[in-house]
Design a protein around this motif. Structure first.
Motif, PDB file in Angstrom:
ATOM      1  N   GLN A 332       0.829  -1.206   0.000  1.00  0.00           N
ATOM      2  CA  GLN A 332       0.000   0.000   0.000  1.00  0.00           C
ATOM      3  C   GLN A 332       0.863   1.255   0.000  1.00  0.00           C
ATOM      4  OE1 GLN A 332      -2.885  -0.082   3.151  1.00  0.00           O
ATOM      5  NE2 GLN A 332      -3.987  -1.832   2.312  1.00  0.00           N
ATOM      6  N   LYS A 333       1.994   1.200   0.687  1.00  0.00           N
ATOM      7  CA  LYS A 333       2.840   2.388   0.777  1.00  0.00           C
ATOM      8  C   LYS A 333       3.478   2.756  -0.564  1.00  0.00           C
ATOM      9  CE  LYS A 333       3.735   1.673   5.648  1.00  0.00           C
ATOM     10  NZ  LYS A 333       4.682   1.281   6.710  1.00  0.00           N
ATOM     11  N   LEU A 334       3.552   1.801  -1.471  1.00  0.00           N
ATOM     12  CA  LEU A 334       4.094   2.111  -2.792  1.00  0.00           C
ATOM     13  C   LEU A 334       3.280   3.193  -3.492  1.00  0.00           C
ATOM     14  CD1 LEU A 334       4.915  -1.495  -4.072  1.00  0.00           C
ATOM     15  CD2 LEU A 334       6.576   0.288  -3.496  1.00  0.00           C
ATOM     16  N   ALA A 335       1.983   3.266  -3.191  1.00  0.00           N
ATOM     17  CA  ALA A 335       1.127   4.253  -3.845  1.00  0.00           C
ATOM     18  C   ALA A 335       1.497   5.675  -3.439  1.00  0.00           C
ATOM     19  CB  ALA A 335      -0.339   3.976  -3.511  1.00  0.00           C
ATOM     20  N   ARG A 336       2.175   5.825  -2.285  1.00  0.00           N
ATOM     21  CA  ARG A 336       2.522   7.155  -1.794  1.00  0.00           C
ATOM     22  C   ARG A 336       3.848   7.672  -2.355  1.00  0.00           C
ATOM     23  NH1 ARG A 336      -1.921   9.613   0.123  1.00  0.00           N
ATOM     24  NH2 ARG A 336      -2.972   8.411   1.729  1.00  0.00           N
ATOM     25  N   PHE A 337       4.558   6.829  -3.106  1.00  0.00           N
ATOM     26  CA  PHE A 337       5.810   7.289  -3.705  1.00  0.00           C
ATOM     27  C   PHE A 337       5.493   8.277  -4.822  1.00  0.00           C
ATOM     28  CE2 PHE A 337       9.284   4.003  -2.725  1.00  0.00           C
ATOM     29  CZ  PHE A 337       8.754   3.756  -1.465  1.00  0.00           C
ATOM     30  N   ASN A 338       6.189   9.414  -4.816  1.00  0.00           N
ATOM     31  CA  ASN A 338       6.010  10.314  -5.950  1.00  0.00           C
ATOM     32  C   ASN A 338       6.791   9.779  -7.147  1.00  0.00           C
ATOM     33  OD1 ASN A 338       8.733  11.121  -5.771  1.00  0.00           O
ATOM     34  ND2 ASN A 338       8.248  12.869  -4.470  1.00  0.00           N
ATOM     35  N   ALA A 339       6.731  10.485  -8.256  1.00  0.00           N
ATOM     36  CA  ALA A 339       7.284   9.957  -9.503  1.00  0.00           C
ATOM     37  C   ALA A 339       8.780   9.685  -9.396  1.00  0.00           C
ATOM     38  CB  ALA A 339       6.999  10.932 -10.647  1.00  0.00           C
ATOM     39  N   HIS A 340       9.527  10.607  -8.816  1.00  0.00           N
ATOM     40  CA  HIS A 340      10.973  10.456  -8.739  1.00  0.00           C
ATOM     41  C   HIS A 340      11.343   9.289  -7.826  1.00  0.00           C
ATOM     42  CE1 HIS A 340      15.201  11.265  -8.019  1.00  0.00           C
ATOM     43  NE2 HIS A 340      15.195  12.163  -8.985  1.00  0.00           N
ATOM     44  N   GLU A 341      10.687   9.205  -6.689  1.00  0.00           N
ATOM     45  CA  GLU A 341      10.981   8.131  -5.742  1.00  0.00           C
ATOM     46  C   GLU A 341      10.660   6.763  -6.346  1.00  0.00           C
ATOM     47  OE1 GLU A 341       9.847  10.888  -1.865  1.00  0.00           O
ATOM     48  OE2 GLU A 341       8.370   9.543  -2.753  1.00  0.00           O
ATOM     49  N   PHE A 342       9.503   6.672  -6.981  1.00  0.00           N
ATOM     50  CA  PHE A 342       9.092   5.389  -7.541  1.00  0.00           C
ATOM     51  C   PHE A 342      10.000   4.995  -8.703  1.00  0.00           C
ATOM     52  CE2 PHE A 342       6.055   2.616  -9.950  1.00  0.00           C
ATOM     53  CZ  PHE A 342       5.973   1.625  -8.981  1.00  0.00           C
ATOM     54  N   ALA A 343      10.350   5.967  -9.537  1.00  0.00           N
ATOM     55  CA  ALA A 343      11.251   5.668 -10.657  1.00  0.00           C
ATOM     56  C   ALA A 343      12.607   5.196 -10.147  1.00  0.00           C
ATOM     57  CB  ALA A 343      11.414   6.897 -11.548  1.00  0.00           C
ATOM     58  N   THR A 344      13.090   5.806  -9.067  1.00  0.00           N
ATOM     59  CA  THR A 344      14.362   5.379  -8.485  1.00  0.00           C
ATOM     60  C   THR A 344      14.297   3.929  -8.032  1.00  0.00           C
ATOM     61  OG1 THR A 344      14.840   7.635  -7.747  1.00  0.00           O
ATOM     62  CG2 THR A 344      16.056   5.854  -6.678  1.00  0.00           C
ATOM     63  N   LEU A 345      13.211   3.573  -7.364  1.00  0.00           N
ATOM     64  CA  LEU A 345      13.044   2.194  -6.902  1.00  0.00           C
ATOM     65  C   LEU A 345      12.971   1.225  -8.082  1.00  0.00           C
ATOM     66  CD1 LEU A 345      12.529   0.103  -4.686  1.00  0.00           C
ATOM     67  CD2 LEU A 345      10.107   0.731  -4.739  1.00  0.00           C
ATOM     68  N   VAL A 346      12.220   1.604  -9.121  1.00  0.00           N
ATOM     69  CA  VAL A 346      12.085   0.737 -10.295  1.00  0.00           C
ATOM     70  C   VAL A 346      13.443   0.518 -10.961  1.00  0.00           C
ATOM     71  CG1 VAL A 346      11.142   0.596 -12.638  1.00  0.00           C
ATOM     72  CG2 VAL A 346       9.668   1.284 -10.737  1.00  0.00           C
ATOM     73  N   ILE A 347      14.221   1.577 -11.110  1.00  0.00           N
ATOM     74  CA  ILE A 347      15.534   1.461 -11.749  1.00  0.00           C
ATOM     75  C   ILE A 347      16.459   0.572 -10.919  1.00  0.00           C
ATOM     76  CG2 ILE A 347      17.615   2.755 -12.366  1.00  0.00           C
ATOM     77  CD1 ILE A 347      15.730   5.062 -13.174  1.00  0.00           C
ATOM     78  N   ASP A 348      16.418   0.743  -9.591  1.00  0.00           N
ATOM     79  CA  ASP A 348      17.252  -0.103  -8.734  1.00  0.00           C
ATOM     80  C   ASP A 348      16.862  -1.571  -8.854  1.00  0.00           C
ATOM     81  OD1 ASP A 348      18.675   2.058  -7.878  1.00  0.00           O
ATOM     82  OD2 ASP A 348      17.679   2.247  -5.935  1.00  0.00           O
ATOM     83  N   ILE A 349      15.564  -1.840  -8.954  1.00  0.00           N
ATOM     84  CA  ILE A 349      15.112  -3.224  -9.103  1.00  0.00           C
ATOM     85  C   ILE A 349      15.568  -3.800 -10.445  1.00  0.00           C
ATOM     86  CG2 ILE A 349      13.034  -4.637  -9.477  1.00  0.00           C
ATOM     87  CD1 ILE A 349      11.709  -3.088  -7.234  1.00  0.00           C
TER      88      ILE A 349
END
Length: 645
Positions: A332-349
């Motif tokens: 559920q907390k993934l929904a609270r990531f803004n664009a930059h934060e979520f993109a950073t996580l996706v790139i790291d994965i």
């Protein structure tokens, strides 16, 4: 995309005409209203795709169409076809039924509770029954009878079942027989194309050996579906698997934050996860990408006559009862990531998935996945020490509006692709791929409709308020109907006072002149005053959107300044330290969004320092800020109306 839907097709759940969505794992077509319920159930119950506005692998769509046309819906409504069901009063939903509770209750019973599925005779040993079903599936997939296999899967057959005597899985059998649609169905239910049989061969090997080249290529795509989807989400391209390229690692356009200690720590923790925990996190991020992309399609295809409807977007990933509470909360907390934060996580994965596949795993770790999510999520906080972003709730609010999701797809275009193997992609090429201009114009039209409706609502509220006696002091009361919107992108609470001529400077922070020692005040302004200021904000937003629509980019800055003045005057109506959390949150969203709007609009200046400005990207961000401002203004109107009445 395959052939256009025939007009005779109806929604599988309510029989409404011209269904525009599909439930992939259920093999059905559904209408907009029923789809809204499907999405609230979660992907573990129903995996929905839009039939026209979502990219489809051709054979996957062909599989769903085949199931639908061959009566797959009767699997899920088996007992309803019995005349005795009609006599007992059990019936399916009608197009005229309300979404809640009528359609929603029926759909939950049908797919979540499997209330109408044909039940097998009870046996003492359920494991034997599941094994028998799986063996039947194993032998059935060599034929083209998809609905038989779906029925077996619905009863509990396992798509990854390893046959002890045959020494292989159903996907091996389907691949050897060249049954590409069976392979699609098995993959939807979790079959792994990389599984080896007793002789060490994979389904891909059997497809190639049998000359089924299209199937072999599709199985490779399915094998890399997770990482392909994450890469496509950020950069609009997928790897060229035919030529041996299996990963694309995008890079952030603005990599300044990537060097922060928090970012490094998050990446290190991610790398130290065991393969099992890493796979779980990657699957959760995949589900979140699916939620965000489907929300964007939903927003683009709905009639936005109101800001919030009963068929709204899904604000966070629904709970999966098969997962632990800790994992569900992290999802559920993934929904609270803004664009930059979520993109950073996706790139790291993506980076770590490639590293792991190449055979250089790090030692396992007991680090909690949720700790990694918090570390990634806090990257922006280190840039702004005044940001007092509260911790996430243990259970995310279920009343977020569709306005947040509207900007998520536009936001992610900050990340530009620079593939490791075939060189960087220019902004121009990227925007051509994503058709950003078309998307911008569509969102402008949608927001125009939203704000027109907001003006109508405000006029109605103003008429009501004029009949009420002003109440300038009201005890604080609980408020349940405003979304608990703690925007991770907020730069802090900013209150400007009544200076009409003051303009925020783009120095990277939002001033907050609130008195730190002032006592919290329950006093709220009159509804009339709040409505009047909100009308000014709405009028200026509409002017800005018209300028965007007509490509009058030189009008961005004056429009943003007028919006800022209106926002400043509205914020000044409220106490410097409101007692209500909802008021503080809405004010923070209102003022920080106005600041971000000015910052984005300044990028249109010819002398603006930094890299060349892509006006389409700026327009995307301008639209997002406008959404946030309109949303926060309506929240404040709603709160003050409730409190003063």
């Amino acid at each position: 995309m395959s052939k256009r839907l025939r007009s005779s097709e109806v929604c599988a759940d309510c029989s409404g005409p011209d269904p525009s969505w599909a439930s992939v794992n259920r093999g059905t077509f559904i209408c907009d209203e029923c789809c809204s319920v499907h999405r609230s159930l979660g992907r573990h119950i129903s995996q929905v795709r839009h039939l026209k506005h979502t990219p489809w692998p051709p054979t996957l769509l062909q599989m769903v169409e085949t199931l639908y046309n061959n009566g797959a819906n009767s699997i899920w409504e088996h007992s309803l076809l019995d005349p005795a069901s009609i006599m007992s009063g059990r019936r399916k939903a009608n197009p005229q039924d309300k979404v809640h509770p009528n359609k929603a209750e029926f759909i939950r019973a049908k797919y979540q509770m499997l209330a109408f599925v044909h039940r097998l005779p009870c046996r003492d040993d359920d494991s034997v029954t599941a094994k028998d079903l799986s063996k039947q599936l194993h032998s059935s997939v060599r034929t083209g009878n998809l609905e038989t296999c779906l029925r077996l899967l619905s009863l509990g057959a396992q798509a990854n079942f390893f046959h002890p005597e045959k020494g292989n899985t159903p996907l091996h059998v389907a691949s050897k027989a060249g049954q590409i649609l069976q392979a699609e169905l098995l993959a939807v239910y979790g079959a792994d194309p990389g599984t080896q049989d007793a002789s060490g061969k994979t389904p891909v090997d059997y497809a190639r050996q049998g000359g089924h080249h299209e199937l072999a290529e599709r199985l490779v795509e399915i094998q890399y579906e997770l990482t392909d989807r994450l890469a496509f989400y950020l950069c609009g391209r997928k790897p060229d698997h035919k030529n041996g390229q299996h990963f694309i690692i995008p890079q952030m356009a603005d990599s300044s934050l990537d060097l922060s200690e928090l970012a490094k720590a998050a990446k290190k923790k991610l790398q130290s996860l065991s393969n099992h925990l890493f796979e779980e996190l990657a699957m959760d991020v995949y589900d979140e990408v699916d939620r965000r992309e489907t929300d964007a399609v939903w927003l683009a295809t709905q009639n936005h006559s109101t800001l919030v409807t009963e068929t709204t977007v899904v604000p966070f990933l629904p709970v999966n009862p098969e997962y632990s509470s800790t994992r569900n909360q992290g999802r559920q907390k993934l929904a609270r990531f803004n664009a930059h934060e979520f993109a950073t996580l996706v790139i790291d994965i993506l980076s770590d998935a490639k590293r792991r596949q190449q055979g250089s795993p790090l030692s396992g770790s007991k680090d909690n996945v949720e700790l990694i999510l918090k570390t990634v999520n806090n990257q922006h906080s280190i840039e702004n020490q005044d940001n007092e972003q509260p911790d996430y709730d243990s259970v995310a609010s279920d009343e977020d509006t569709d306005l947040e999701a509207a900007a998520s797809k536009a936001n992610r275009q900050k990340s530009l692709d620079s593939d490791l193997s075939d060189g960087p992609v220019t902004v121009q090429e990227f925007m051509e791929v994503k058709n950003a201009l078309v998307a911008s114009e569509a969102k402008i039209q949608q927001l125009m409709k939203v704000n027109n409706n907001l003006s109508d609502e405000l006029r109605i509220m103003q008429k009501k308020a004029s009949r009420l006696e002003k109440q300038n002091s009201t005890p604080e009361s609980d408020y349940d109907n405003t979304p608990n919107d703690r925007d991770p992108d907020d730069l802090g609470s900013s209150r400007k006072g009544r200076q009409r001529s003051m303009v925020w400077q783009g120095d990277g922070s939002v001033p907050d002149p609130a008195e730190p020692h002032a006592a919290p005040s329950p006093v709220l302004p009159s509804t009339e005053d709040v409505i009047r200021k909100t009308e000014q904000i709405t009028k200026n937003i509409q002017e800005l959107l018209r300028a965007a629509q007509e490509n009058k980019h030189d009008s961005y800055i004056p429009c943003s300044e007028r919006i800022h003045i209106a926002v400043t005057e509205m914020a000044a109506l409220f106490p410097k330290k409101p007692k209500s959390d909802m008021v503080r949150t809405s004010l923070r969203l209102l003022t920080s969004s106005a600041y971000r709007l000015q910052s984005e609009c300044k990028k249109t200046l010819p002398g603006d320092p930094g890299p060349p400005t892509d006006i389409q990207l700026v327009t995307q961000q301008v639209i997002q800020c406008a959404y946030d401002i309109a949303k926060a203004a309506k929240q404040l109107v709603t709160i003050t109306t409730k409190e003063n009445n």
